[in-house]
Design a protein around this motif. Structure first.
Motif, PDB file in Angstrom:
ATOM      1  N   THR A  74       0.851   5.903 -12.763  1.00  0.00           N
ATOM      2  CA  THR A  74       0.663   7.221 -12.159  1.00  0.00           C
ATOM      3  C   THR A  74       0.717   7.154 -10.642  1.00  0.00           C
ATOM      4  OG1 THR A  74      -1.726   6.868 -12.316  1.00  0.00           O
ATOM      5  CG2 THR A  74      -0.664   8.152 -14.071  1.00  0.00           C
ATOM      6  N   LEU A  75       0.731   5.960 -10.113  1.00  0.00           N
ATOM      7  CA  LEU A  75       0.886   5.751  -8.668  1.00  0.00           C
ATOM      8  C   LEU A  75       1.910   4.652  -8.460  1.00  0.00           C
ATOM      9  CD1 LEU A  75      -0.051   6.233  -5.705  1.00  0.00           C
ATOM     10  CD2 LEU A  75      -1.747   4.425  -6.071  1.00  0.00           C
ATOM     11  N   LYS A  76       2.824   4.896  -7.533  1.00  0.00           N
ATOM     12  CA  LYS A  76       3.834   3.889  -7.228  1.00  0.00           C
ATOM     13  C   LYS A  76       3.928   3.719  -5.714  1.00  0.00           C
ATOM     14  CE  LYS A  76       8.701   2.616  -7.798  1.00  0.00           C
ATOM     15  NZ  LYS A  76       8.364   1.259  -8.282  1.00  0.00           N
ATOM     16  N   ILE A  77       3.937   2.477  -5.297  1.00  0.00           N
ATOM     17  CA  ILE A  77       4.129   2.166  -3.886  1.00  0.00           C
ATOM     18  C   ILE A  77       5.632   2.099  -3.609  1.00  0.00           C
ATOM     19  CG2 ILE A  77       3.640   0.563  -2.022  1.00  0.00           C
ATOM     20  CD1 ILE A  77       1.188   1.987  -3.210  1.00  0.00           C
ATOM     21  N   VAL A 109       2.937   9.715  -8.653  1.00  0.00           N
ATOM     22  CA  VAL A 109       2.946   9.960  -7.209  1.00  0.00           C
ATOM     23  C   VAL A 109       3.464   8.696  -6.529  1.00  0.00           C
ATOM     24  CG1 VAL A 109       1.561  10.433  -5.158  1.00  0.00           C
ATOM     25  CG2 VAL A 109       1.025  11.581  -7.321  1.00  0.00           C
ATOM     26  N   GLY A 110       4.509   8.850  -5.755  1.00  0.00           N
ATOM     27  CA  GLY A 110       5.057   7.724  -5.010  1.00  0.00           C
ATOM     28  C   GLY A 110       4.735   7.865  -3.535  1.00  0.00           C
ATOM     29  N   VAL A 111       4.179   6.824  -2.931  1.00  0.00           N
ATOM     30  CA  VAL A 111       3.778   6.854  -1.521  1.00  0.00           C
ATOM     31  C   VAL A 111       4.479   5.725  -0.783  1.00  0.00           C
ATOM     32  CG1 VAL A 111       1.845   6.787   0.088  1.00  0.00           C
ATOM     33  CG2 VAL A 111       1.511   7.758  -2.201  1.00  0.00           C
ATOM     34  N   GLU A 112       5.199   6.082   0.258  1.00  0.00           N
ATOM     35  CA  GLU A 112       5.875   5.063   1.058  1.00  0.00           C
ATOM     36  C   GLU A 112       4.836   4.200   1.770  1.00  0.00           C
ATOM     37  OE1 GLU A 112       9.577   4.923   4.157  1.00  0.00           O
ATOM     38  OE2 GLU A 112       7.903   6.220   4.691  1.00  0.00           O
ATOM     39  N   LYS A 113       5.064   2.916   1.779  1.00  0.00           N
ATOM     40  CA  LYS A 113       4.139   1.995   2.441  1.00  0.00           C
ATOM     41  C   LYS A 113       4.920   1.061   3.347  1.00  0.00           C
ATOM     42  CE  LYS A 113       0.373  -1.330   1.562  1.00  0.00           C
ATOM     43  NZ  LYS A 113      -0.694  -0.511   2.183  1.00  0.00           N
TER      44      LYS A 113
END
Length: 556
Positions: free
Chosen positions: A451-454, A420-424
């Motif tokens: 499993t998580l990418k910023i 899951v990639g979340v824009e920050k």
């Protein structure tokens, strides 16, 4: 040349400054001669009678006369307005779609003047004026009510149709209930004119002879695909409100190539394949481009429209083109749609989230959240690139709470998602809320386990970043979108492509981030039980942490 339009003070006709450049060739009638004929009648009563008769004939047959002398619209005495009035008069009495530049008199001519003329020609018939909201529709009804109340010349010329004091004498005379004139069939439920909103409670158990849909599309509405779909559905339902011989007319200015006007209304077809609406497009220049000659506004005023509003706004409102073709950066025709069943079973799924910030106040939010589940085919073609498949999507204005709920639902319904990639940006904490919300369902995301990418803009210009990521794969047919994705989000992405970089790019931003994600993702090592038919067997990979064999799509 100023003509005294008041041969008798009891009639009190207005004055106007006639334009000698268009008098002989473009005015529908020779008004100067008409006024001379009125003045030549001997006898006061005979002159008044003749004057009323001429006035009545002009109102019943000349829209420009109504615009100029009844509504007294400033600036109407120009060739463009005179010609536009004649074109509307000579065209069909319904089933038309008029998309005209802002400030070019479309509502004055079609919605106001023509509705007034219809009342006086056909007092037994009914018209519904509908806009995106009811208050806007009432603004079109209000000036019609005012002239029917206050114009003494009009009332004395049509004593068989108009009340001397409609507020006291008419059965209905209000913006809420509509207006009724003499000659109305009291057995009908419909008033002569009623105002309604297309997005709110539409009337039921009524049938109108004419429905005018004016200003259906707004700048804010087209940002929300769900709103666009709702308005489209309401437009279709309007046919249920027509009499057997009734008709619909659409009037406005487009804000989208995938909105209510275009292509929805423009491309509607009858049973025999002919267009439902006669489409009349009137941009602010003679060739529809900024380089053309203005048809109504002065050159400096048109340039000011572009300078003050920007290219996007001016192209929408003045050129009837939300995206000039010579400025388009990404072609929507290269986005390929595919049956969901034909998407390869071997794809790795990623979720890309482009947030719109902490927008708890829906009334003020501008950008949309874009949440995409994208499958990447784990093989490269001869060009060294992989196909990607948008298998699920949501692009819509949401509060942060709503967005987190949608992210969880989308994550859970799409099987195993590798990352899951979340824009920050700035101090955003969206990724923490996503982690916490998924943890409730036993799904643990972490940066350490990939499993998580910023996702960070990293000081890259957004337009250049999107172009660099999407231009090559799009033009080389590497990007697919499942037909299972709701149509509102498919059309939203097409709209972003067609209007890029002049409009919102939330979906494109989320799509472009997938290349940041897969460029750095460490894909698993696959072992196939049958090397001859690897895609027909259960694919497994060697877990690099504990040496066990598990399903291939489970993330390391």
């Amino acid at each position: 040349m100023k003509i005294n339009f008041e041969p008798n003070p009891e009639i009190a006709l207005p004055q106007t400054q006639f334009n000698p450049d268009i008098h002989r060739t473009q005015y529908k009638y020779n008004y100067i001669q008409i006024f001379k004929d009125i003045a030549a009648v001997t006898g006061k009563q005979e002159r008044i009678k003749f004057e009323k008769s001429m006035y009545r004939q002009l109102v019943l047959n000349d829209l420009w006369f109504i615009v100029t002398f009844i509504f007294k619209i400033p600036g109407a005495n120009r060739p463009f307005v005179v010609d536009a009035c004649k074109e509307v008069e000579n065209g069909p009495d319904g089933w038309t779609m008029d998309l005209w530049a802002r400030k070019h008199y479309k509502s004055s001519i079609i919605t106001k003047a023509r509705t007034l003329q219809r009342i006086l020609k056909y007092p037994e018939k009914s018209t519904m004026i509908a806009s995106h909201t009811r208050p806007i529709a009432k603004k079109f009804l209000r000036p019609i009510m005012y002239v029917l109340e206050s114009d003494e010349t009009l009332k004395t010329s049509f004593p068989d149709i108009l009340y001397a004091d409609p507020r006291q004498e008419s059965n209905k005379w209000s913006e809420d209930d509509g207006i009724i004139v003499r000659g109305h069939n009291n057995a009908r439920s419909e008033a002569n004119v009623e105002a309604w909103g297309i997005k709110e409670g539409m009337p039921i158990s009524v049938h109108f002879d004419w429905i005018l849909l004016d200003d259906l599309e707004t700048r804010d509405d087209i940002k929300n695909p769900n709103t666009v779909l709702k308005v489209r559905e309401s437009v279709d339902l309007c046919t249920d409100l027509l009499t057997e011989d009734g008709s619909i007319s659409v009037i406005g200015t487009p804000y989208s190539h995938e909105g209510v006007y275009i292509p929805f209304c423009r491309d509607k077809k009858n049973a025999d394949g002919t267009p439902t609406f006669l489409y009349r497009k009137k941009p602010a220049t003679d060739n529809g481009f900024r380089t053309g000659n203005p048809v109504l506004l002065s050159k400096i005023n048109l340039e000011n429209e572009f300078s003050r509003k920007g290219i996007y706004e001016a192209n929408c409102q003045q050129l009837i083109d939300p995206t000039p073709l010579n400025s388009r950066k990404l072609e929507p025709k290269f986005l390929q749609f595919i049956d969901h069943e034909k998407i390869p079973a071997t794809i790795h799924k990623f979720m890309s989230i482009d947030s719109a910030g902490n927008m708890f106040n829906k009334s003020t939010r501008e950008d949309a959240w874009a949440i995409l589940v994208i499958g990447v085919e784990p093989k490269r073609d001869e060009l060294g690139a992989s196909n990607i498949y948008i298998v699920d999507a949501l692009i819509s204005p949401l509060t942060e709470t709503e967005a987190i709920e949608e992210i969880v639902r989308m994550y859970l319904r799409n099987g195993i998602i590798m990352q899951v990639g979340v824009e920050k940006e700035s101090l955003s904490t969206t990724e923490i809320h996503v982690q916490n919300a998924l943890k409730v369902y036993g799904r643990n995301l972490s940066i350490e386990r990939e499993t998580l990418k910023i996702l960070r803009p990293a000081n890259r210009n957004k337009i250049e970043r999107i172009m660099k990521a999407l231009e090559w794969p799009l033009f080389n047919s590497k990007i697919f979108m499942s037909k299972k994705v709701p149509i509102v989000y498919r059309e939203r992405l097409l709209t972003e492509l067609s209007r890029f970089p002049f409009w919102h790019d939330d979906g494109l931003d989320a799509l472009s981030y997938i290349y940041d994600m897969i460029n750095e993702y460490h894909f698993s090592y696959y072992i196939y039980e049958n090397e001859e038919k690897p895609f027909e067997q259960e694919k497994r990979y060697r877990n690099h942490y504990n040496g066990t064999s598990t399903l291939a799509w489970m993330s390391v």
